[in-house]
Design a protein around this motif. Structure first.
Motif, PDB file in Angstrom:
ATOM      1  N   ASN A  68       5.074  -4.424  10.558  1.00  0.00           N
ATOM      2  CA  ASN A  68       4.434  -3.264   9.958  1.00  0.00           C
ATOM      3  C   ASN A  68       5.101  -1.962  10.378  1.00  0.00           C
ATOM      4  N   ILE A  69       4.780  -0.943   9.614  1.00  0.00           N
ATOM      5  CA  ILE A  69       5.215   0.410   9.943  1.00  0.00           C
ATOM      6  C   ILE A  69       4.105   0.986  10.793  1.00  0.00           C
ATOM      7  N   TRP A  70       4.438   1.249  12.043  1.00  0.00           N
ATOM      8  CA  TRP A  70       3.428   1.706  12.988  1.00  0.00           C
ATOM      9  C   TRP A  70       3.166   3.195  12.854  1.00  0.00           C
ATOM     10  N   VAL A 103       7.135  -6.111   4.919  1.00  0.00           N
ATOM     11  CA  VAL A 103       6.552  -5.170   5.870  1.00  0.00           C
ATOM     12  C   VAL A 103       5.324  -4.532   5.226  1.00  0.00           C
ATOM     13  N   TRP A 104       4.351  -4.165   6.050  1.00  0.00           N
ATOM     14  CA  TRP A 104       3.136  -3.545   5.524  1.00  0.00           C
ATOM     15  C   TRP A 104       2.794  -2.291   6.319  1.00  0.00           C
ATOM     16  N   LEU A 105       1.928  -1.479   5.730  1.00  0.00           N
ATOM     17  CA  LEU A 105       1.377  -0.302   6.398  1.00  0.00           C
ATOM     18  C   LEU A 105       0.050   0.025   5.748  1.00  0.00           C
ATOM     19  N   GLY A 126      -4.302  -3.853  -1.326  1.00  0.00           N
ATOM     20  CA  GLY A 126      -5.712  -3.977  -0.988  1.00  0.00           C
ATOM     21  C   GLY A 126      -6.179  -2.891  -0.041  1.00  0.00           C
ATOM     22  N   ILE A 127      -7.258  -3.224   0.648  1.00  0.00           N
ATOM     23  CA  ILE A 127      -7.887  -2.300   1.599  1.00  0.00           C
ATOM     24  C   ILE A 127      -7.679  -2.857   3.000  1.00  0.00           C
ATOM     25  N   TYR A 128      -7.440  -1.961   3.956  1.00  0.00           N
ATOM     26  CA  TYR A 128      -7.241  -2.360   5.345  1.00  0.00           C
ATOM     27  C   TYR A 128      -8.228  -1.596   6.213  1.00  0.00           C
ATOM     28  N   GLY A 129      -8.820  -2.296   7.167  1.00  0.00           N
ATOM     29  CA  GLY A 129      -9.712  -1.642   8.130  1.00  0.00           C
ATOM     30  C   GLY A 129     -10.879  -0.960   7.459  1.00  0.00           C
ATOM     31  N   LYS A 134      -3.831  -0.524   1.881  1.00  0.00           N
ATOM     32  CA  LYS A 134      -2.759  -1.335   2.444  1.00  0.00           C
ATOM     33  C   LYS A 134      -1.635  -1.409   1.423  1.00  0.00           C
ATOM     34  N   PHE A 135      -0.417  -1.145   1.897  1.00  0.00           N
ATOM     35  CA  PHE A 135       0.780  -1.221   1.082  1.00  0.00           C
ATOM     36  C   PHE A 135       1.739  -2.243   1.676  1.00  0.00           C
TER      37      PHE A 135
END
Length: 146
Positions: A68-70, A103-105, A126-129, A134-135
């Protein structure tokens, strides 16, 4: 403006940039201690900084272990100067030189960051957290865009 890899002695300035932003503000700065930044730029992945003279004005960090991209942040007064775009390019070029994994972010909806990632070719998945978007970016997507 100069771009280079992040070092351990950059962490104080990286944290200053992180806490200067107007969007995607940390609810509690203690959630991202210096030890986490050090781990991400030396063990989990790599980081890059943009300097204006001796001052760091933007940074990005890719996590190859978590795919992931932090982080990707630019000080508000230095936005819209191509710094984020260059940090993004350096980070993804390096990431995909290390792995073929997607990779995701995640980022806040209706933010400049959301628009930035869409324009850069990321795919919403989608949705994250707690309501972040989320990409994802596959290696082929990045290769086709650059």
């Amino acid at each position: 403006m100069q771009f280079r890899e992040a070092r351990a002695d950059d962490i104080a300035q990286i944290q200053r940039v992180r806490h200067s932003v107007n969007e995607n503000v940390l609810s509690d700065p203690a959630l991202v201690p210096d030890s986490d930044v050090l781990d991400y730029i030396t063990q989990r992945g790599k980081g890059w900084v943009c300097e204006d003279g001796e001052r760091i004005v933007g940074f990005s960090i890719a996590d190859v272990k978590g795919n992931n991209i932090w982080a990707l942040f630019v000080e508000p007064e230095f936005e819209r100067k191509g710094i984020g775009k260059k940090l993004h390019q350096l980070m993804l070029d390096w990431y995909f030189s290390q792995t073929d994994k997607t990779v995701w972010l995640s980022t806040a909806p209706r933010s400049r960051a959301e628009r930035f990632y869409r324009k850069a070719g990321w795919t919403e998945t989608g949705i994250y957290g707690k309501g972040e978007i989320k990409f994802e970016m596959a290696k082929e997507q990045w290769g086709n865009n650059h």
